[in-house]
Design a protein around this motif. Structure first.
Motif, PDB file in Angstrom:
ATOM      1  N   PRO A   1       2.695   2.927   9.784  1.00  0.00           N
ATOM      2  CA  PRO A   1       3.249   3.706  10.899  1.00  0.00           C
ATOM      3  C   PRO A   1       4.719   3.421  11.176  1.00  0.00           C
ATOM      4  O   PRO A   1       5.403   4.258  11.772  1.00  0.00           O
ATOM      5  N   VAL A   2       5.218   2.252  10.788  1.00  0.00           N
ATOM      6  CA  VAL A   2       6.580   1.860  11.110  1.00  0.00           C
ATOM      7  C   VAL A   2       7.378   1.672   9.817  1.00  0.00           C
ATOM      8  O   VAL A   2       6.915   1.013   8.881  1.00  0.00           O
ATOM      9  N   HIS A   3       8.588   2.219   9.787  1.00  0.00           N
ATOM     10  CA  HIS A   3       9.436   2.175   8.597  1.00  0.00           C
ATOM     11  C   HIS A   3      10.846   1.726   8.985  1.00  0.00           C
ATOM     12  O   HIS A   3      11.820   2.465   8.833  1.00  0.00           O
ATOM     13  N   ASN A   4      10.947   0.509   9.455  1.00  0.00           N
ATOM     14  CA  ASN A   4      12.221   0.022   9.996  1.00  0.00           C
ATOM     15  C   ASN A   4      12.836  -1.104   9.178  1.00  0.00           C
ATOM     16  O   ASN A   4      13.709  -1.818   9.663  1.00  0.00           O
TER      17      ASN A   4
ATOM     18  N   ALA B   1       0.832  -1.204   0.000  1.00  0.00           N
ATOM     19  CA  ALA B   1       0.000   0.000   0.000  1.00  0.00           C
ATOM     20  C   ALA B   1       0.867   1.256   0.000  1.00  0.00           C
ATOM     21  O   ALA B   1       2.097   1.190   0.106  1.00  0.00           O
ATOM     22  N   ALA B   2       0.200   2.409  -0.104  1.00  0.00           N
ATOM     23  CA  ALA B   2       0.915   3.682  -0.076  1.00  0.00           C
ATOM     24  C   ALA B   2       1.781   3.752   1.174  1.00  0.00           C
ATOM     25  O   ALA B   2       1.355   3.386   2.275  1.00  0.00           O
TER      26      ALA B   2
ATOM     27  N   TRP C   1      14.810  12.763   0.896  1.00  0.00           N
ATOM     28  CA  TRP C   1      13.749  11.950   0.302  1.00  0.00           C
ATOM     29  C   TRP C   1      13.603  12.394  -1.142  1.00  0.00           C
ATOM     30  O   TRP C   1      13.338  13.554  -1.408  1.00  0.00           O
ATOM     31  N   TYR C   2      13.857  11.498  -2.099  1.00  0.00           N
ATOM     32  CA  TYR C   2      13.958  11.825  -3.526  1.00  0.00           C
ATOM     33  C   TYR C   2      15.262  12.565  -3.860  1.00  0.00           C
ATOM     34  O   TYR C   2      15.264  13.514  -4.641  1.00  0.00           O
TER      35      TYR C   2
ATOM     36  N   ALA D   1       5.379   8.050   8.243  1.00  0.00           N
ATOM     37  CA  ALA D   1       4.160   8.199   7.457  1.00  0.00           C
ATOM     38  C   ALA D   1       4.002   9.608   6.898  1.00  0.00           C
ATOM     39  O   ALA D   1       3.178   9.830   6.005  1.00  0.00           O
ATOM     40  N   GLN D   2       4.763  10.550   7.416  1.00  0.00           N
ATOM     41  CA  GLN D   2       4.723  11.923   6.901  1.00  0.00           C
ATOM     42  C   GLN D   2       5.650  12.102   5.699  1.00  0.00           C
ATOM     43  O   GLN D   2       5.803  13.216   5.183  1.00  0.00           O
TER      44      GLN D   2
END
Length: 458
Positions: free
Chosen positions: A17-20, A11-12, A96-97, A67-68
């Protein structure tokens, strides 16, 4: 082999919530197998910038923090000998990018990703800041080393620029490339100091050629594509021509399931003309990629992972392999043509030197060229370039010449192709340009054995 990585789920990214961690795989085009290579350092590399170091390993900058959709300060290294990940030094700010551009001296330029001040990874692995080169550029800027050693900015916005990355850095601005802001267009360095830009913006058909061999970049029009494209990819082919694949024709920002462009197109630098080729079965739009394989075919894959993608059910966890016309006989039978063969070539070559290529097809060879391995995401190619080589033919051998100007062939891993009089390319040999390069990372590694596909495609 091909490394592909995306995010933490289908998903998007902003819905998690978690990006580990990061999903990643190493694909072997010969066996058709995948080897899991998930990033286990505790970070999500979604929307990182990345390119090959001298030794064929991969340097990555930035990624996704939360998530932001904030950037991370971490840098990473990928070792193709072990499929292992490790952390590098932290940048001054999260990115980011961002784009990562290999420099002639082995350093790696890091630009944008929201912070406007570039940073450089030095050859000792530490970072330095280009404190006098702060400039607001679009995300994922198009940057490539020019013949004068500076880094040429060709887009996506209209103003052409060059960056001197020495010391604190310095920009020089030139005139406008054209009137189009080529947001999510694409570019390709198809010859020494020459760049093709095509599409982008509101799905433009327009294409231009930029020559950076003179003091001031010169822009000329070339034939437009048959299809307007945005979110497409330009890929250098084994003969130095350029392939356009995918995208949408309606100007949709990310994805239009009813506006996909399925036919490929090939641009011939000799004529400036585009030829419409076979159609893909799957639409390839936002987050899709296309990569030249060592056998001269093109791996076109992926797409999806965004809010709009979820709404329209666009998630292309698949790939197609395109066989260009140059691999077929010209008699219309659809049979593959016999190919010239490289039976021996050196593993490394130096600027300003000649080297021998052993081939039983020496008398029929019309082209010899080097193509740097690719690192692509978001329609942006961060390092691939084509370098035609002058050569002479002997009995069963070719003597090819590497230009003395290191800026035309930035040191690192390349694919060596020979092309015969029928236009058919060989299977590539991996060659390290600049024999004075540092030793490879820990573990046995054949230089250039890993090609890079996408930062956002599993």
């Amino acid at each position: 082999k091909v490394l592909a990585f995306d995010s933490v789920g289908d998903a998007a990214t902003e819905t998690f919530p978690v990006h580990n961690f990061t999903r990643a795989t190493v694909y072997d085009p010969i066996s058709g197998t995948h080897t899991p290579a998930n990033v286990d350092t505790g970070f999500n590399l979604f929307c990182a910038g990345f390119a090959h170091l001298f030794d064929g390993s991969l340097f990555l900058a930035g990624g996704n923090k939360n998530a932001q959709l904030e950037g991370i300060v971490q840098t990473h290294l990928f070792n193709p000998a072990t499929n292992g990940w490790s952390l590098g030094p932290n940048m001054a700010a999260g990115r980011w990018y961002p784009s990562v551009t290999p420099l002639t001296n082995g350093e790696m330029l890091i630009t944008e990703g929201r912070p406007d001040t570039p940073e450089v990874r030095k050859t000792d692995g530490t970072l330095r800041t280009l404190s006098t080169a702060s400039l607001n550029l679009p995300l994922y800027p198009w940057l490539d080393v020019a013949p004068d050693g500076r880094v040429f900015y060709s887009g996506p916005d209209q103003t052409m620029r060059k960056l001197d990355p020495t010391g604190g850095g310095a920009w020089q601005s030139f005139g406008q490339r054209d009137a189009i802001n080529r947001d999510y267009g694409s570019h390709a360095v198809y010859d020494v100091g020459k760049t093709l830009v095509a599409g982008g913006g509101s799905s433009s058909k327009d294409a231009r050629v930029i020559d950076t061999n003179l003091a001031t970049p010169q822009v000329s029009a070339t034939s437009p594509m048959a299809f307007g494209r945005r979110q497409h990819n330009l890929t250098l082919l084994a003969d130095g021509s350029v392939l356009a694949t995918g995208g949408n024709s309606t100007g949709a920002g990310l994805i239009d399931m009813n506006g996909g462009v399925y036919n490929a197109e090939r641009w011939d630098p000799a004529t400036g003309q585009w030829t419409t080729l076979a159609a893909q079965a799957v639409t390839r739009q936002y987050h899709s990629t296309a990569l030249l394989l060592p056998d001269g075919r093109v791996l076109s894959s992926g797409g999806g992972i965004c809010g709009t993608c979820d709404q329209v059910h666009y998630l292309a966890k698949n790939a197609e392999i395109f066989t260009p016309p140059y691999l077929f006989k010209k008699d219309g039978t659809g049979e593959l043509a016999p190919r010239p063969e490289i039976t021996d070539a050196p593993g490394s070559v130096s600027h300003g030197a000649s080297f021998q290529i052993t081939t039983p097809n020496a008398a029929s060879i019309q082209k010899v060229g080097l193509i740097r391995l690719a690192s692509q995401t978001h329609s942006v190619e961060m390092e691939q370039r084509y370098l035609p080589l002058t050569f002479t033919a002997g009995a069963g051998t070719l003597s090819a010449n590497v230009p003395a100007n290191m800026h035309t062939a930035v040191p690192g891993p390349y694919m060596l192709f020979i092309v015969d009089s029928a236009g058919v390319p060989s299977i590539a040999r991996m060659v390290q340009v600049d024999s004075a390069a540092p030793p490879p990372p820990t573990g046995e590694i054949k230089i250039g054995e890993t090609a890079i596909l996408s930062a956002d495609d599993s």
